[in-house]
Design a protein around this motif. Sequence first.
Motif, PDB file in Angstrom:
ATOM      1  N   LYS A 191       0.839  -1.213   0.000  1.00  0.00           N
ATOM      2  CA  LYS A 191       0.000   0.000   0.000  1.00  0.00           C
ATOM      3  C   LYS A 191       0.869   1.256   0.000  1.00  0.00           C
ATOM      4  O   LYS A 191       0.545   2.253  -0.668  1.00  0.00           O
ATOM      5  CB  LYS A 191      -0.937  -0.020   1.220  1.00  0.00           C
ATOM      6  N   GLU A 192       1.968   1.201   0.722  1.00  0.00           N
ATOM      7  CA  GLU A 192       2.883   2.341   0.756  1.00  0.00           C
ATOM      8  C   GLU A 192       3.473   2.602  -0.631  1.00  0.00           C
ATOM      9  O   GLU A 192       3.531   3.752  -1.090  1.00  0.00           O
ATOM     10  CB  GLU A 192       4.010   2.036   1.754  1.00  0.00           C
ATOM     11  N   LEU A 193       3.878   1.546  -1.304  1.00  0.00           N
ATOM     12  CA  LEU A 193       4.458   1.679  -2.648  1.00  0.00           C
ATOM     13  C   LEU A 193       3.410   2.099  -3.673  1.00  0.00           C
ATOM     14  O   LEU A 193       3.700   2.876  -4.595  1.00  0.00           O
ATOM     15  CB  LEU A 193       5.110   0.359  -3.069  1.00  0.00           C
ATOM     16  N   LEU A 194       2.194   1.610  -3.532  1.00  0.00           N
ATOM     17  CA  LEU A 194       1.120   1.970  -4.462  1.00  0.00           C
ATOM     18  C   LEU A 194       0.781   3.454  -4.349  1.00  0.00           C
ATOM     19  O   LEU A 194       0.494   4.111  -5.355  1.00  0.00           O
ATOM     20  CB  LEU A 194      -0.122   1.123  -4.175  1.00  0.00           C
ATOM     21  N   THR A 227      -8.626  -4.284  -5.574  1.00  0.00           N
ATOM     22  CA  THR A 227      -7.422  -4.627  -6.323  1.00  0.00           C
ATOM     23  C   THR A 227      -6.339  -3.581  -6.055  1.00  0.00           C
ATOM     24  O   THR A 227      -6.644  -2.457  -5.610  1.00  0.00           O
ATOM     25  CB  THR A 227      -7.702  -4.678  -7.827  1.00  0.00           C
ATOM     26  N   PRO A 228      -5.081  -3.893  -6.335  1.00  0.00           N
ATOM     27  CA  PRO A 228      -4.017  -2.892  -6.196  1.00  0.00           C
ATOM     28  C   PRO A 228      -4.305  -1.635  -7.027  1.00  0.00           C
ATOM     29  O   PRO A 228      -4.059  -0.510  -6.569  1.00  0.00           O
ATOM     30  CB  PRO A 228      -2.766  -3.633  -6.702  1.00  0.00           C
ATOM     31  N   HIS A 229      -4.834  -1.818  -8.235  1.00  0.00           N
ATOM     32  CA  HIS A 229      -5.142  -0.676  -9.107  1.00  0.00           C
ATOM     33  C   HIS A 229      -6.228   0.202  -8.473  1.00  0.00           C
ATOM     34  O   HIS A 229      -6.119   1.436  -8.480  1.00  0.00           O
ATOM     35  CB  HIS A 229      -5.594  -1.170 -10.482  1.00  0.00           C
ATOM     36  N   GLN A 230      -7.258  -0.409  -7.927  1.00  0.00           N
ATOM     37  CA  GLN A 230      -8.338   0.361  -7.284  1.00  0.00           C
ATOM     38  C   GLN A 230      -7.796   1.132  -6.084  1.00  0.00           C
ATOM     39  O   GLN A 230      -8.194   2.278  -5.842  1.00  0.00           O
ATOM     40  CB  GLN A 230      -9.454  -0.595  -6.846  1.00  0.00           C
ATOM     41  N   TYR A 231      -6.896   0.493  -5.323  1.00  0.00           N
ATOM     42  CA  TYR A 231      -6.314   1.163  -4.153  1.00  0.00           C
ATOM     43  C   TYR A 231      -5.488   2.368  -4.597  1.00  0.00           C
ATOM     44  O   TYR A 231      -5.582   3.457  -4.003  1.00  0.00           O
ATOM     45  CB  TYR A 231      -5.428   0.179  -3.379  1.00  0.00           C
ATOM     46  N   ARG A 232      -4.729   2.211  -5.656  1.00  0.00           N
ATOM     47  CA  ARG A 232      -3.860   3.291  -6.137  1.00  0.00           C
ATOM     48  C   ARG A 232      -4.669   4.462  -6.674  1.00  0.00           C
ATOM     49  O   ARG A 232      -4.344   5.641  -6.426  1.00  0.00           O
ATOM     50  CB  ARG A 232      -2.908   2.767  -7.227  1.00  0.00           C
ATOM     51  N   THR A 233      -5.725   4.170  -7.404  1.00  0.00           N
ATOM     52  CA  THR A 233      -6.512   5.234  -8.060  1.00  0.00           C
ATOM     53  C   THR A 233      -7.615   5.791  -7.189  1.00  0.00           C
ATOM     54  O   THR A 233      -8.248   6.774  -7.546  1.00  0.00           O
ATOM     55  CB  THR A 233      -7.117   4.708  -9.363  1.00  0.00           C
ATOM     56  N   GLY A 234      -7.870   5.150  -6.075  1.00  0.00           N
ATOM     57  CA  GLY A 234      -8.908   5.640  -5.182  1.00  0.00           C
ATOM     58  C   GLY A 234     -10.307   5.277  -5.636  1.00  0.00           C
ATOM     59  O   GLY A 234     -11.289   5.883  -5.172  1.00  0.00           O
ATOM     60  N   GLN A 235     -10.427   4.295  -6.495  1.00  0.00           N
ATOM     61  CA  GLN A 235     -11.757   3.916  -6.992  1.00  0.00           C
ATOM     62  C   GLN A 235     -12.622   3.261  -5.921  1.00  0.00           C
ATOM     63  O   GLN A 235     -13.829   3.153  -6.085  1.00  0.00           O
ATOM     64  CB  GLN A 235     -11.585   2.917  -8.178  1.00  0.00           C
ATOM     65  N   PHE A 236     -11.994   2.862  -4.824  1.00  0.00           N
ATOM     66  CA  PHE A 236     -12.749   2.205  -3.754  1.00  0.00           C
ATOM     67  C   PHE A 236     -13.640   3.196  -3.023  1.00  0.00           C
ATOM     68  O   PHE A 236     -14.502   2.813  -2.249  1.00  0.00           O
ATOM     69  CB  PHE A 236     -11.819   1.486  -2.784  1.00  0.00           C
ATOM     70  N   HIS A 237     -13.409   4.490  -3.223  1.00  0.00           N
ATOM     71  CA  HIS A 237     -14.320   5.482  -2.631  1.00  0.00           C
ATOM     72  C   HIS A 237     -15.598   5.489  -3.438  1.00  0.00           C
ATOM     73  O   HIS A 237     -16.516   6.097  -3.219  1.00  0.00           O
ATOM     74  CB  HIS A 237     -13.682   6.866  -2.610  1.00  0.00           C
TER      75      HIS A 237
END
Length: 237
Positions: A191-194, A227-237
Motif C-alpha cells: 500500500k505504501e508503494l502503491l 485490487t491494487p489498481h483500485q487502491y492506487r486510483t482511489g476507486q474504492f471510494h
Amino acid sequence: MMVVEDEQTIREGIKILLEEVIMGYEVLWEASNGQRALEILTIEIPDLIITDIRMPKMTGIDFITLLKEKHTEIPVIVISGYDDFLYVREALRLGVKDYLLKPISRKELASILDAIFMNKVKNDEGRESNDSMVIHQIKELIDKNVEGDLSLEYISKALNLHPNYISNLFRKQTNLKLSDYILTRRMEKAKELLKNTNLKIYDIAFLTGFSNPKYFSSVFKKSEGMTPHQYRTGQFH
C-alpha cells in the motif's frame, strides 16, 4: 501444591500449616506414597511438592528420581528425620530445593517457600524478557526482508532457533499466526508503494515477496477488499 507423606496426621498438619498458618498456599493433592504421587502427576502438575523421605512402597529418593526424569521444573522440598542425612544428601544431589527436619518449623518452611517463589518470579521475568527479545528479532528480520524469503525455515536458520519454538512463541506473545503477521507487513508495504511511487504493479509484487503478479493481486484483493489498481486510483471510494 502436593504433599507426599505416609502419615495422615502429618499430611493434614502440613496442609493446615500452609493454608491457615503461613497462608497463600493451597494443597490440592495429597499422596500417601511415591507411587500414588506419580499416578497423580500423569494428570496434574503442581507448582511445588513436599515429600517425606521414608515411605512404604517407594522411598522419597526413588520418587524424586522418577519425578525428575519427566518434571525437572517442579521444585521439591524434602521432609526428613535427624537420622536421614544420607537420604537428604542424595535428595540434594537430585536437585531438591531444600529439606526440613521433623517436627516442621513454620518459620523455616515459610522462609524456604519465599525463597523458592521469589526465584520463580525472577526466572519468569527473565524468560519473559528473553521471549520479548526474540519477538523483536523476528519482527525486525521480517521488516528488513519483506521482499525476500520469509519462510519459517529461513527465519529459523537466521535466528538459530527451532521452527516450532518460533511459531508457538510468536502466536503466544502476539495472538497472531506468524504467517498472518508476515502477510500484514507485506500488504502494508504494498500500500505504501502503491500510494507513494509510480512503480508497476508487477514491480510492487516483487518488492513485497510475490514472484507472481496475478497471485499478488489476488492476495491483495482478499486482504484489502480491492485490487491494487483500485487502491492506487482511489476507486474504492
